[in-house]
Scaffold this motif. Structure first.
Motif, PDB file in Angstrom:
ATOM      1  N   GLN A 189       0.686  -1.104  -0.158  1.00 50.06           N
ATOM      2  CA  GLN A 189       0.030  -0.003   0.021  1.00 50.06           C
ATOM      3  C   GLN A 189       0.981   1.232   0.101  1.00 50.06           C
ATOM      4  N   LYS A 190       2.033   1.162   0.300  1.00 57.94           N
ATOM      5  CA  LYS A 190       3.123   2.293   0.248  1.00 57.94           C
ATOM      6  C   LYS A 190       4.262   2.024  -0.683  1.00 57.94           C
ATOM      7  N   LEU A 191       4.381   2.977  -1.507  1.00 62.84           N
ATOM      8  CA  LEU A 191       5.622   2.904  -2.367  1.00 62.84           C
ATOM      9  C   LEU A 191       6.502   4.044  -2.313  1.00 62.84           C
ATOM     10  N   PHE A 192       7.601   3.415  -1.964  1.00 62.73           N
ATOM     11  CA  PHE A 192       8.728   4.754  -2.172  1.00 62.73           C
ATOM     12  C   PHE A 192       9.410   4.829  -3.172  1.00 62.73           C
ATOM     13  N   VAL A 193       9.552   6.021  -3.728  1.00 64.24           N
ATOM     14  CA  VAL A 193      10.071   6.869  -5.058  1.00 64.24           C
ATOM     15  C   VAL A 193      11.127   7.477  -4.874  1.00 64.24           C
ATOM     16  N   PHE A 194      12.337   7.157  -5.483  1.00 57.50           N
ATOM     17  CA  PHE A 194      13.668   8.088  -5.346  1.00 57.50           C
ATOM     18  C   PHE A 194      13.312   9.012  -6.617  1.00 57.50           C
ATOM     19  N   LYS A 195      13.462  10.520  -6.133  1.00 59.03           N
ATOM     20  CA  LYS A 195      13.812  11.261  -7.163  1.00 59.03           C
ATOM     21  C   LYS A 195      15.013  12.260  -7.194  1.00 59.03           C
ATOM     22  N   GLY A 196      15.731  11.903  -7.882  1.00 56.42           N
ATOM     23  CA  GLY A 196      17.058  12.492  -8.098  1.00 56.42           C
ATOM     24  C   GLY A 196      17.260  13.778  -8.262  1.00 56.42           C
TER      25      GLY A 196
END
Length: 166
Positions: free
Chosen positions: A59-66
């Motif tokens: 239910q929770k997605l971690f997204v990397f934003k450079g």
């Protein structure tokens, strides 16, 4: 999963001539993986977007934003109509340093993440932060220490749903 494909959300290429990274999904049906689908503007922007972790309940997605800060972790929550826009888990997690990978304990109370902030054993270390129920924010992170963190770089982190296996 993260991929560089022609159907990238923004349709653009980076300075190296490669398509920007986007987040995709594929479902396993009838014993086969279905064709990948770009998750579109819910999770992807016109620049690089990469998966950095998924909670045990999905239910929770971690997204990397450079291109946010010096590299930040954002968190999206899945709702009835799909993924919400990724948001920062707060200033105690994202700093002026580079935060790149995250994993949430199955009870949702401890966030493990990778950062190159000051005070580590190496270039990138694993840290953890506890959820403060009263303040409704992540507490001050602590370095997980040796023997897990070394003088080298720890690049990724994942906590098993058993809460004991890192």
């Amino acid at each position: 999963f993260t991929s560089r494909r022609q159907d990238t959300y923004g349709g653009q290429k980076d300075k190296a001539g490669s398509y920007y990274e986007d987040i995709y999904t594929s479902e396993f049906k009838n014993g086969e993986w279905q064709p990948a689908k770009n998750l579109g503007s819910d999770l992807n922007s016109k620049t690089h977007d990469a998966t950095a972790g998924l909670s045990a309940d999905g239910q929770k997605l971690f997204v990397f934003k450079g291109d946010v800060g010096h590299g930040d972790i954002l968190m999206a929550t899945k709702g009835k109509r799909g993924w919400g826009n990724p948001k920062s888990p707060g200033q105690t997690i994202n700093t002026d340093f580079h935060e790149s990978s995250a994993s949430l304990s199955s009870d949702g109370q401890t966030l493990f993440f990778v950062s190159n902030r000051d005070g580590g054993a190496g270039g990138r270390d694993i840290y953890f932060s506890k959820w403060d129920r009263k303040k409704k924010e992540w507490g001050v992170p602590a370095n997980i220490g040796a023997p897990i963190n070394t003088s080298a770089d720890e690049e990724g982190v994942w906590i098993h749903p058993d809460g004991k296996t890192l």
